[in-house]
Design a protein around this motif. Structure first.
Motif, PDB file in Angstrom:
ATOM      1  N   LYS A  18       0.833  -1.210   0.000  1.00  0.00           N
ATOM      2  CA  LYS A  18       0.000   0.000   0.000  1.00  0.00           C
ATOM      3  C   LYS A  18       0.864   1.255   0.000  1.00  0.00           C
ATOM      4  O   LYS A  18       0.611   2.195  -0.746  1.00  0.00           O
ATOM      5  CB  LYS A  18      -0.922   0.022   1.223  1.00  0.00           C
ATOM      6  CG  LYS A  18      -2.125  -0.823   1.103  1.00  0.00           C
ATOM      7  CD  LYS A  18      -3.005  -0.638   2.328  1.00  0.00           C
ATOM      8  CE  LYS A  18      -4.313  -1.367   2.157  1.00  0.00           C
ATOM      9  NZ  LYS A  18      -5.274  -1.019   3.206  1.00  0.00           N
ATOM     10  N   THR A  22       1.067   3.926  -3.044  1.00  0.00           N
ATOM     11  CA  THR A  22       0.699   5.318  -2.774  1.00  0.00           C
ATOM     12  C   THR A  22       1.821   6.256  -3.196  1.00  0.00           C
ATOM     13  O   THR A  22       1.576   7.282  -3.839  1.00  0.00           O
ATOM     14  CB  THR A  22       0.359   5.506  -1.285  1.00  0.00           C
ATOM     15  OG1 THR A  22      -0.743   4.659  -0.949  1.00  0.00           O
ATOM     16  CG2 THR A  22      -0.014   6.945  -0.977  1.00  0.00           C
ATOM     17  N   CYS A  81      -1.547   5.558 -10.856  1.00  0.00           N
ATOM     18  CA  CYS A  81      -2.566   6.299 -10.088  1.00  0.00           C
ATOM     19  C   CYS A  81      -3.745   5.396  -9.731  1.00  0.00           C
ATOM     20  O   CYS A  81      -4.237   5.426  -8.598  1.00  0.00           O
ATOM     21  CB  CYS A  81      -3.058   7.509 -10.885  1.00  0.00           C
ATOM     22  SG  CYS A  81      -1.840   8.830 -11.044  1.00  0.00           S
ATOM     23  N   ALA A  84      -2.778   3.202  -6.899  1.00  0.00           N
ATOM     24  CA  ALA A  84      -2.797   3.945  -5.636  1.00  0.00           C
ATOM     25  C   ALA A  84      -4.227   4.145  -5.149  1.00  0.00           C
ATOM     26  O   ALA A  84      -4.510   4.010  -3.954  1.00  0.00           O
ATOM     27  CB  ALA A  84      -2.095   5.295  -5.804  1.00  0.00           C
ATOM     28  N   ARG A  87      -5.552   0.937  -3.643  1.00  0.00           N
ATOM     29  CA  ARG A  87      -5.023   0.657  -2.304  1.00  0.00           C
ATOM     30  C   ARG A  87      -5.676   1.540  -1.248  1.00  0.00           C
ATOM     31  O   ARG A  87      -5.638   1.227  -0.071  1.00  0.00           O
ATOM     32  CB  ARG A  87      -3.509   0.843  -2.259  1.00  0.00           C
ATOM     33  CG  ARG A  87      -2.758   0.023  -3.288  1.00  0.00           C
ATOM     34  CD  ARG A  87      -2.663  -1.405  -2.913  1.00  0.00           C
ATOM     35  NE  ARG A  87      -1.914  -2.135  -3.942  1.00  0.00           N
ATOM     36  CZ  ARG A  87      -1.696  -3.407  -3.880  1.00  0.00           C
ATOM     37  NH1 ARG A  87      -2.150  -4.117  -2.887  1.00  0.00           N
ATOM     38  NH2 ARG A  87      -1.030  -4.003  -4.845  1.00  0.00           N
ATOM     39  N   GLN A  89      -5.201   4.531   0.326  1.00  0.00           N
ATOM     40  CA  GLN A  89      -4.610   5.204   1.476  1.00  0.00           C
ATOM     41  C   GLN A  89      -4.838   6.709   1.465  1.00  0.00           C
ATOM     42  O   GLN A  89      -4.936   7.312   2.520  1.00  0.00           O
ATOM     43  CB  GLN A  89      -3.118   4.925   1.561  1.00  0.00           C
ATOM     44  CG  GLN A  89      -2.820   3.526   2.061  1.00  0.00           C
ATOM     45  CD  GLN A  89      -1.374   3.388   2.472  1.00  0.00           C
ATOM     46  OE1 GLN A  89      -0.484   3.533   1.663  1.00  0.00           O
ATOM     47  NE2 GLN A  89      -1.165   3.109   3.736  1.00  0.00           N
ATOM     48  N   SER A  90      -4.875   7.317   0.294  1.00  0.00           N
ATOM     49  CA  SER A  90      -4.995   8.771   0.186  1.00  0.00           C
ATOM     50  C   SER A  90      -5.666   9.144  -1.122  1.00  0.00           C
ATOM     51  O   SER A  90      -5.553   8.426  -2.113  1.00  0.00           O
ATOM     52  CB  SER A  90      -3.613   9.433   0.200  1.00  0.00           C
ATOM     53  OG  SER A  90      -2.910   9.135   1.355  1.00  0.00           O
ATOM     54  N   LEU A  92      -5.480  11.164  -4.393  1.00  0.00           N
ATOM     55  CA  LEU A  92      -4.277  11.517  -5.145  1.00  0.00           C
ATOM     56  C   LEU A  92      -3.936  13.003  -5.037  1.00  0.00           C
ATOM     57  O   LEU A  92      -2.776  13.364  -4.893  1.00  0.00           O
ATOM     58  CB  LEU A  92      -4.415  11.099  -6.605  1.00  0.00           C
ATOM     59  CG  LEU A  92      -4.427   9.592  -6.844  1.00  0.00           C
ATOM     60  CD1 LEU A  92      -4.773   9.294  -8.297  1.00  0.00           C
ATOM     61  CD2 LEU A  92      -3.096   8.966  -6.472  1.00  0.00           C
ATOM     62  N   LEU A  95      -1.657  14.157  -2.313  1.00  0.00           N
ATOM     63  CA  LEU A  95      -0.266  13.705  -2.320  1.00  0.00           C
ATOM     64  C   LEU A  95       0.689  14.686  -2.996  1.00  0.00           C
ATOM     65  O   LEU A  95       1.896  14.464  -2.999  1.00  0.00           O
ATOM     66  CB  LEU A  95      -0.161  12.343  -3.014  1.00  0.00           C
ATOM     67  CG  LEU A  95      -0.965  11.207  -2.377  1.00  0.00           C
ATOM     68  CD1 LEU A  95      -0.890   9.960  -3.252  1.00  0.00           C
ATOM     69  CD2 LEU A  95      -0.492  10.925  -0.960  1.00  0.00           C
TER      70      LEU A  95
END
Length: 118
Positions: A18, A22, A81, A84, A87, A89-90, A92, A95
């Protein structure tokens, strides 16, 4: 049958994957965002649409067949992307520096329209 150590190892590998996805997705998003901010071509319009879709997929749907219409490096970044996002976690845009404002500016710059309020 998996024991507690196997489960902990699996969890650690998942956390590492992950984090890696990310990080790679954040770097890829930065490259795509920079393209959309500074270039002007049919490919880059697709990049802007992709960026908008990652920001708000309901307002800006993206046809995945568009991956075929961009250079391989661009589609590779789009896939990073997507990984990410998968997964989870955030977001985009969070980031990259000043991501929220920059994505909204790209949406406006490329004339993408938010849906009308119902």
């Amino acid at each position: 049958m998996a024991g507690p150590l196997d489960i902990n190892d699996d969890m650690q590998r998942m956390v590492l994957r992950k984090g890696e996805a990310t990080a790679k997705g954040g770097h890829a998003f930065q490259r795509l965002l920079q393209l959309a901010e500074t270039r002007d071509s049919g490919q880059v319009r697709r990049v802007a649409l992709f960026i908008a879709a990652t920001y708000n997929g309901e307002a800006f749907p993206f046809d995945l067949f568009e991956l075929r219409a961009v250079d391989e490096a661009i589609s590779d970044d789009m896939l990073l992307c997507i990984d990410a996002l998968r997964r989870g976690q955030s977001d985009l845009h969070s980031l990259v520096p000043d991501g929220d404002r920059r994505v909204r500016a790209v949406i406006e710059q490329w004339g993408l329209k938010w849906p009308e309020a119902q």
